[in-house]
Scaffold this active site. Sequence first.
Site, short mmCIF file in Angstrom:
data_model
loop_
_atom_site.label_atom_id
_atom_site.label_comp_id
_atom_site.label_asym_id
_atom_site.label_seq_id
_atom_site.Cartn_x
_atom_site.Cartn_y
_atom_site.Cartn_z
N SER A 71 3.60 10.44 36.73
CA SER A 71 4.83 9.98 37.38
C SER A 71 4.51 9.08 38.56
O SER A 71 3.83 9.49 39.50
CB SER A 71 5.65 11.18 37.86
OG SER A 71 6.69 10.74 38.71
N HIS A 115 5.45 7.49 33.66
CA HIS A 115 6.77 8.10 33.81
C HIS A 115 7.45 7.48 35.03
O HIS A 115 6.93 7.56 36.15
CB HIS A 115 6.62 9.62 33.99
CG HIS A 115 7.90 10.38 33.91
ND1 HIS A 115 8.51 10.71 32.72
CD2 HIS A 115 8.69 10.88 34.89
CE1 HIS A 115 9.62 11.38 32.98
NE2 HIS A 115 9.75 11.51 34.28
N ASP A 139 10.67 7.44 37.36
CA ASP A 139 11.85 8.20 37.77
C ASP A 139 12.87 7.28 38.43
O ASP A 139 12.62 6.72 39.50
CB ASP A 139 11.45 9.30 38.76
CG ASP A 139 10.68 10.42 38.07
OD1 ASP A 139 11.24 11.02 37.14
OD2 ASP A 139 9.55 10.69 38.48
N MET A 151 16.37 7.19 40.18
CA MET A 151 17.33 8.09 40.85
C MET A 151 18.34 7.26 41.63
O MET A 151 17.97 6.27 42.27
CB MET A 151 16.60 9.02 41.81
CG MET A 151 15.46 9.81 41.19
SD MET A 151 14.74 10.96 42.40
CE MET A 151 13.23 11.42 41.56
N HIS A 209 12.90 7.94 33.07
CA HIS A 209 13.70 9.16 33.21
C HIS A 209 14.84 8.85 34.16
O HIS A 209 14.63 8.68 35.36
CB HIS A 209 12.79 10.28 33.74
CG HIS A 209 13.52 11.56 34.03
ND1 HIS A 209 12.96 12.56 34.80
CD2 HIS A 209 14.74 12.01 33.65
CE1 HIS A 209 13.82 13.56 34.89
NE2 HIS A 209 14.91 13.25 34.20
N MET A 235 17.74 9.76 36.27
CA MET A 235 18.47 10.82 36.98
C MET A 235 19.64 10.14 37.70
O MET A 235 19.64 9.98 38.91
CB MET A 235 17.53 11.54 37.95
CG MET A 235 16.54 12.42 37.22
SD MET A 235 15.24 13.05 38.30
CE MET A 235 14.00 11.79 38.04
N MET A 253 13.27 20.11 32.37
CA MET A 253 12.83 20.01 33.76
C MET A 253 12.28 21.35 34.22
O MET A 253 12.92 22.39 34.05
CB MET A 253 14.00 19.60 34.67
CG MET A 253 14.49 18.17 34.49
SD MET A 253 13.23 16.92 34.89
CE MET A 253 12.92 17.28 36.62
N GLY A 305 14.81 15.50 41.50
CA GLY A 305 15.17 14.81 42.73
C GLY A 305 14.00 14.45 43.62
O GLY A 305 14.00 13.41 44.24
N PHE A 306 12.99 15.31 43.66
CA PHE A 306 11.86 15.05 44.55
C PHE A 306 10.56 15.46 43.88
O PHE A 306 10.52 16.43 43.12
CB PHE A 306 12.02 15.82 45.88
CG PHE A 306 13.15 15.33 46.71
CD1 PHE A 306 12.99 14.26 47.59
CD2 PHE A 306 14.41 15.91 46.61
CE1 PHE A 306 14.05 13.79 48.35
CE2 PHE A 306 15.48 15.44 47.37
CZ PHE A 306 15.29 14.38 48.24
N GLY A 307 9.48 14.74 44.19
CA GLY A 307 8.17 15.09 43.67
C GLY A 307 7.53 16.19 44.50
O GLY A 307 8.01 16.56 45.56
N GLY A 308 6.41 16.71 43.98
CA GLY A 308 5.62 17.66 44.75
C GLY A 308 6.14 19.08 44.78
O GLY A 308 5.67 19.90 45.56
N ASP A 324 8.49 18.29 33.01
CA ASP A 324 8.39 17.44 34.20
C ASP A 324 8.67 18.29 35.43
O ASP A 324 9.75 18.83 35.57
CB ASP A 324 9.40 16.29 34.08
CG ASP A 324 9.42 15.36 35.29
OD1 ASP A 324 8.59 15.54 36.21
OD2 ASP A 324 10.27 14.46 35.32
N GLY A 325 7.65 18.38 36.31
CA GLY A 325 7.84 19.09 37.57
C GLY A 325 6.79 20.15 37.79
O GLY A 325 6.71 21.11 37.03
N GLY A 326 5.94 19.94 38.78
CA GLY A 326 4.94 20.94 39.11
C GLY A 326 3.84 21.09 38.08
O GLY A 326 3.14 22.10 38.06
N GLY A 372 2.72 14.19 38.54
CA GLY A 372 2.76 13.22 39.62
C GLY A 372 1.60 13.38 40.57
O GLY A 372 0.56 12.73 40.45
N SER A 373 1.76 14.29 41.51
CA SER A 373 0.72 14.48 42.53
C SER A 373 -0.59 14.97 41.93
O SER A 373 -1.66 14.68 42.46
CB SER A 373 1.22 15.44 43.63
OG SER A 373 1.96 16.51 43.09
#
Length: 223
Positions: free
Chosen positions: A12, A35, A37, A39, A68, A70, A139, A144-147, A175-177, A197-198
Amino acid sequence: MPHPREPRVNPSILSADFANLQAELARIATADAAHVDVMDGHFVPNLTLGLPVVEALQKVSPVPLDCHLMIEDPDRWAPAYAEAGAAGVTFHAEAAAAPVKLAREIRAAGGRAGIALRPATPVEPYVDLLAEFDMVLVMTVEPGFGGQSFLDVTLPKIRRTRAAIGDLDIRLQVDGGVSVDTVERAAAAGADVFVAGSAVYGAQDAAAAIEELRTLAGRACGH
């Protein structure tokens, strides 16, 4: 159940350096896709980038773009991302007025159509529509936010979604974490496309991070 398809890793760019996106895309040249994002500050509280930036990224990206959205009113905006050259365009079930019509419009414009579900949105109302999509995105954090940290409460939904997909040619994205600590759990539950992402952009060697995630996911999938 183990899924036979090769796992894909789509880093991401939400975790990338926005001032140097061309160079940041070059760092993930070994990924399966980037990816992206999108938003709008309405559907989710954050505001990122939109169509003009995607059009610019499309010209310089070494890998396909996995957009993606959002955003509110994807029925109006989503087809333009496929027209801009995005390989995949995923919109949220919670925001779309006519998801099947929209998926067909994205496909007609040359993109693969995906439907995304927030953590609290059940997959069951969409099971009969799945054949209209190329991908389902579950999800694993609130969008809404990364990390953010991976929500293990989404694992049963990933398993139910995989069971509903059955033999259909549909990818199951999370997607997420997603990280080396969580990717195996998601893969074992049935996911085969992993947005990180991170975990990738925070690593010194992005290519090595991508390969490690692929290897861990593949092991959990039975490869």
